[in-house]
Design a protein around this motif. Structure first.
Motif, short mmCIF file in Angstrom:
data_model
loop_
_atom_site.label_atom_id
_atom_site.label_comp_id
_atom_site.label_asym_id
_atom_site.label_seq_id
_atom_site.Cartn_x
_atom_site.Cartn_y
_atom_site.Cartn_z
N ARG A 237 0.84 -1.20 0.00
CA ARG A 237 0.00 0.00 0.00
C ARG A 237 0.88 1.26 0.00
O ARG A 237 0.86 2.07 0.94
CB ARG A 237 -0.94 -0.02 1.19
N THR A 238 1.62 1.45 -1.08
CA THR A 238 2.57 2.55 -1.14
C THR A 238 1.93 3.92 -1.19
O THR A 238 2.60 4.92 -0.90
CB THR A 238 3.50 2.37 -2.35
N VAL A 239 0.66 3.99 -1.51
CA VAL A 239 -0.02 5.29 -1.52
C VAL A 239 -0.15 5.86 -0.11
O VAL A 239 -0.44 7.03 0.07
CB VAL A 239 -1.43 5.19 -2.16
N SER A 240 0.07 5.02 0.89
CA SER A 240 -0.09 5.46 2.28
C SER A 240 1.19 6.04 2.87
O SER A 240 1.21 6.45 4.04
CB SER A 240 -0.53 4.27 3.15
N ILE A 241 2.27 6.09 2.08
CA ILE A 241 3.53 6.59 2.61
C ILE A 241 3.94 7.89 1.94
O ILE A 241 3.60 8.14 0.78
CB ILE A 241 4.67 5.55 2.47
N ASP A 242 4.66 8.69 2.68
CA ASP A 242 5.18 9.94 2.14
C ASP A 242 6.70 9.84 2.05
O ASP A 242 7.23 9.21 1.16
CB ASP A 242 4.73 11.13 2.97
N GLU B 69 7.70 6.86 5.98
CA GLU B 69 6.80 7.52 6.93
C GLU B 69 5.35 7.39 6.44
O GLU B 69 5.07 7.59 5.27
CB GLU B 69 7.17 8.99 7.06
N ARG B 70 4.49 7.09 7.36
CA ARG B 70 3.07 6.96 7.03
C ARG B 70 2.42 8.33 6.95
O ARG B 70 2.62 9.17 7.83
CB ARG B 70 2.36 6.13 8.08
N ILE B 71 1.64 8.55 5.93
CA ILE B 71 0.92 9.82 5.80
C ILE B 71 -0.04 9.99 6.97
O ILE B 71 -0.79 9.07 7.32
CB ILE B 71 0.14 9.85 4.46
N GLY B 72 0.02 11.16 7.59
CA GLY B 72 -0.88 11.46 8.69
C GLY B 72 -0.47 10.88 10.03
O GLY B 72 -1.21 11.01 11.00
N VAL B 73 0.69 10.26 10.09
CA VAL B 73 1.15 9.66 11.34
C VAL B 73 2.50 10.27 11.70
O VAL B 73 3.37 10.42 10.84
CB VAL B 73 1.29 8.13 11.19
N GLN B 74 2.66 10.59 12.97
CA GLN B 74 3.91 11.17 13.43
C GLN B 74 5.06 10.20 13.16
O GLN B 74 5.03 9.06 13.63
CB GLN B 74 3.83 11.47 14.93
N PRO B 75 6.08 10.64 12.41
CA PRO B 75 7.21 9.73 12.16
C PRO B 75 7.92 9.35 13.46
O PRO B 75 8.16 10.18 14.32
CB PRO B 75 8.14 10.58 11.28
N ASN C 275 6.37 4.10 14.55
CA ASN C 275 5.31 4.32 13.57
C ASN C 275 5.75 4.09 12.13
O ASN C 275 4.92 3.80 11.27
CB ASN C 275 4.76 5.74 13.70
N ASN C 276 7.01 4.26 11.85
CA ASN C 276 7.49 4.11 10.46
C ASN C 276 7.52 2.65 10.04
O ASN C 276 7.60 1.74 10.87
CB ASN C 276 8.91 4.66 10.33
#
Length: 121
Positions: free
Chosen positions: A27-32, A98-104, A108-109
């Motif tokens: 699900r690579t769309v979920s990462i920045d 890093e997950r979009i919308g989640v504190q790195p 969490n990463n």
């Protein structure tokens, strides 16, 4: 879920060059931002470099001017070109995303399994 797989690294003499590449799948769309941390046996895991989807790169002071991070959003890869290597660059290099919308954070990463880099003097 996102899987990160590293490749590259190896053994090099001081002053030489190596590169490491990370490929993301799932699900690579979920990462920045994607990037690299490293860890040597006597140190905690430390930040090396990251790059956002937009191409904004950040580097640790210890690698500025020597390492270059690049990213291919279509291939979901991030590459770290390491030049002018120093023995202090030795360690296991971990790819991170890093997950979009989640504190790195370390928790969490997403993380890869790591690839070894050894620089001999």
């Amino acid at each position: 879920q996102v899987e990160l797989v590293e490749s590259g690294g190896g053994l090099q003499r001081a002053g030489g060059s190596l590169s490491v590449t990370c490929t993301a799948s799932g699900r690579t769309v979920s990462i920045d931002a994607m990037g690299w941390y490293r860890q040597s046996p006597d140190k905690q895991r430390e930040f090396v470099a990251t790059v956002t989807r937009g191409g904004l790169a950040k580097y640790a002071d210890s690698v500025k001017g020597r390492f270059t991070i690049s990213r291919d959003n279509l291939k979901n890869t991030v590459n770290l070109q390491m030049n002018s290597l120093e023995p202090e660059d030795t360690g296991v290099y971990y790819c991170t995303a890093e997950r979009i919308g989640v504190q790195p954070s370390l928790v969490n990463n997403y993380w890869g399994q790591g690839t070894r880099v050894r620089v001999d003097s």
